[in-house]
Design a protein around this motif. Structure first.
Motif, mmCIF file in Angstrom:
data_model
loop_
_atom_site.group_PDB
_atom_site.id
_atom_site.type_symbol
_atom_site.label_atom_id
_atom_site.label_comp_id
_atom_site.label_asym_id
_atom_site.label_seq_id
_atom_site.Cartn_x
_atom_site.Cartn_y
_atom_site.Cartn_z
ATOM 1 N N ALA A 164 42.048 71.095 58.302
ATOM 2 C CA ALA A 164 42.803 70.011 57.645
ATOM 3 C C ALA A 164 42.116 69.477 56.395
ATOM 4 C CB ALA A 164 43.048 68.875 58.638
ATOM 5 N N THR A 165 40.878 69.852 56.137
ATOM 6 C CA THR A 165 40.178 69.389 54.931
ATOM 7 C C THR A 165 40.425 70.317 53.742
ATOM 8 O OG1 THR A 165 38.115 70.595 55.390
ATOM 9 C CG2 THR A 165 38.348 68.375 56.354
ATOM 10 N N LYS A 166 41.166 71.397 53.952
ATOM 11 C CA LYS A 166 41.440 72.372 52.892
ATOM 12 C C LYS A 166 42.953 72.527 52.726
ATOM 13 C CE LYS A 166 37.138 74.954 53.404
ATOM 14 N NZ LYS A 166 36.397 74.125 54.300
ATOM 15 N N HIS A 167 43.378 72.809 51.494
ATOM 16 C CA HIS A 167 44.805 72.925 51.190
ATOM 17 C C HIS A 167 45.461 74.250 51.587
ATOM 18 C CE1 HIS A 167 43.753 69.780 48.000
ATOM 19 N NE2 HIS A 167 44.519 69.169 48.876
ATOM 20 N N PRO A 168 44.776 75.415 51.451
ATOM 21 C CA PRO A 168 45.474 76.674 51.745
ATOM 22 C C PRO A 168 46.098 76.680 53.143
ATOM 23 C CG PRO A 168 43.438 77.129 50.608
ATOM 24 C CD PRO A 168 43.422 75.653 50.945
ATOM 25 N N GLY A 169 47.331 77.182 53.188
ATOM 26 C CA GLY A 169 48.065 77.253 54.447
ATOM 27 C C GLY A 169 48.744 75.950 54.826
ATOM 28 N N SER A 170 49.012 75.097 53.835
ATOM 29 C CA SER A 170 49.556 73.767 54.112
ATOM 30 C C SER A 170 50.875 73.531 53.387
ATOM 31 C CB SER A 170 48.585 72.683 53.632
ATOM 32 O OG SER A 170 47.352 72.779 54.276
ATOM 33 N N ILE A 171 51.596 72.538 53.883
ATOM 34 C CA ILE A 171 52.709 71.955 53.142
ATOM 35 C C ILE A 171 52.179 70.628 52.620
ATOM 36 C CG2 ILE A 171 55.050 71.035 53.203
ATOM 37 C CD1 ILE A 171 54.963 74.041 53.705
ATOM 38 N N ILE A 172 52.189 70.468 51.305
ATOM 39 C CA ILE A 172 51.635 69.286 50.650
ATOM 40 C C ILE A 172 52.793 68.395 50.208
ATOM 41 C CG2 ILE A 172 50.211 68.491 48.715
ATOM 42 C CD1 ILE A 172 48.703 70.323 50.717
ATOM 43 N N ARG A 173 52.653 67.099 50.411
ATOM 44 C CA ARG A 173 53.664 66.134 49.938
ATOM 45 C C ARG A 173 52.952 65.145 49.026
ATOM 46 N NH1 ARG A 173 56.163 60.874 52.372
ATOM 47 N NH2 ARG A 173 54.131 60.834 53.353
ATOM 48 N N ILE A 174 53.417 65.084 47.774
ATOM 49 C CA ILE A 174 52.872 64.132 46.813
ATOM 50 C C ILE A 174 54.027 63.476 46.069
ATOM 51 C CG2 ILE A 174 50.648 65.311 46.510
ATOM 52 C CD1 ILE A 174 51.748 66.561 43.933
ATOM 53 N N ASN A 175 53.739 62.390 45.386
ATOM 54 C CA ASN A 175 54.737 61.754 44.526
ATOM 55 C C ASN A 175 54.957 62.637 43.299
ATOM 56 O OD1 ASN A 175 55.094 59.422 46.165
ATOM 57 N ND2 ASN A 175 53.173 58.603 45.355
ATOM 58 N N LEU A 176 56.064 62.438 42.611
ATOM 59 C CA LEU A 176 56.396 63.270 41.458
ATOM 60 C C LEU A 176 55.383 63.168 40.325
ATOM 61 C CD1 LEU A 176 60.278 62.825 41.324
ATOM 62 C CD2 LEU A 176 58.953 64.738 42.258
ATOM 63 N N ASP A 177 54.602 62.096 40.288
ATOM 64 C CA ASP A 177 53.567 61.969 39.262
ATOM 65 C C ASP A 177 52.226 62.554 39.710
ATOM 66 O OD1 ASP A 177 52.620 60.118 41.103
ATOM 67 O OD2 ASP A 177 52.715 58.414 39.739
ATOM 68 N N GLY A 178 52.164 63.097 40.921
ATOM 69 C CA GLY A 178 50.940 63.685 41.439
ATOM 70 C C GLY A 178 50.121 62.760 42.320
ATOM 71 N N SER A 179 50.508 61.503 42.387
ATOM 72 C CA SER A 179 49.764 60.568 43.231
ATOM 73 C C SER A 179 50.081 60.817 44.708
ATOM 74 C CB SER A 179 50.067 59.118 42.840
ATOM 75 O OG SER A 179 51.444 58.830 43.041
ATOM 76 N N ILE A 180 49.220 60.300 45.568
ATOM 77 C CA ILE A 180 49.376 60.507 47.005
ATOM 78 C C ILE A 180 50.185 59.362 47.593
ATOM 79 C CG2 ILE A 180 48.153 60.718 49.203
ATOM 80 C CD1 ILE A 180 45.781 61.857 47.541
ATOM 81 N N PRO A 181 51.250 59.674 48.336
ATOM 82 C CA PRO A 181 52.047 58.607 48.958
ATOM 83 C C PRO A 181 51.195 57.797 49.949
ATOM 84 C CG PRO A 181 53.227 60.696 49.045
ATOM 85 C CD PRO A 181 51.828 60.997 48.579
ATOM 86 N N PRO A 182 51.397 56.485 50.023
ATOM 87 C CA PRO A 182 50.579 55.661 50.925
ATOM 88 C C PRO A 182 50.753 56.016 52.402
ATOM 89 C CG PRO A 182 52.342 54.353 49.900
ATOM 90 C CD PRO A 182 52.359 55.695 49.274
ATOM 91 N N ASP A 183 51.889 56.627 52.758
ATOM 92 C CA ASP A 183 52.112 56.969 54.170
ATOM 93 C C ASP A 183 51.734 58.407 54.506
ATOM 94 O OD1 ASP A 183 54.206 57.952 52.636
ATOM 95 O OD2 ASP A 183 55.735 57.534 54.162
ATOM 96 N N ASN A 184 50.983 59.076 53.623
ATOM 97 C CA ASN A 184 50.503 60.434 53.940
ATOM 98 C C ASN A 184 49.456 60.360 55.021
ATOM 99 O OD1 ASN A 184 52.035 62.140 52.459
ATOM 100 N ND2 ASN A 184 50.395 62.910 51.177
#
Length: 184
Positions: A164-184
């Protein structure tokens, strides 16, 4: 029992043929080199990626194809290249295999303001770590509720998807500006 099987077989054969639709494919363009993804801008125009890195604006009525210049630093080896494209409210989002140095690369997502001749892209997501592999960049993009969902391939490293500390093999959800949603 045998009569039921025969009746069922006749029923399936009769109704499967009577409701089947014929699908007809029409070739629209001959001169594209490994087209990878497309997104509709409107009913007449699309934006299209080629795996090797070219981005095109295509008018479907006139069949005019124009290359859109861009500033992405990508690698087009193995399964990598210019991957998914998504047009959304005047912005273009692309996923691509970004060169990261020392023969490594990873999936990145960039966005830019739509223009038919040149788009300056800025990264909004970079999958980490970068890996020396030409496999499994993944990469589909979906926008829902002012957020973008990104599939990042596991880069041929299998079990990295369980970390879980690495991105490969993941579905990523971010805001359209690239910021991280507070409920991630």
């Amino acid at each position: 029992m045998m009569l039921k099987k025969i009746f069922l077989l006749i029923f399936v054969l009769f109704f499967s043929k009577s409701y089947a639709l014929e699908i007809k494919l029409d070739k629209k363009f001959d001169n594209l080199d490994k087209p990878w993804s497309l997104s509709f801008i409107n009913s007449d125009n699309i934006i299209l990626t080629e795996k090797k890195g070219k981005l095109y604006f295509i008018n479907l009525k006139s069949k005019k194809i124009s290359e859109i210049k861009h500033n992405l630093s990508l690698i087009s080896s193995g399964q990598g290249g210019l991957l998914d494209v998504l047009y959304h409210k005047g912005e273009v989002y692309v996923s691509y295999s970004e060169k990261r140095g020392n023969l490594t690369s990873s999936t990145s997502v960039a966005k830019g303001k739509f223009n038919t001749s040149k788009i300056y892209f800025e990264n909004i997501f970079r999958a980490n770590p970068s890996i020396a592999s030409g496999y499994h960049f993944g990469s589909r993009l979906v926008i829902k509720n002012k957020q973008i969902y990104i599939s990042a391939g596991e880069r041929g490293k299998g079990m990295i998807a369980q970390d879980a500390t690495k991105h490969p093999g993941s579905i990523i959800r971010i805001n359209l500006d690239g910021s991280i949603p507070p409920d991630n």
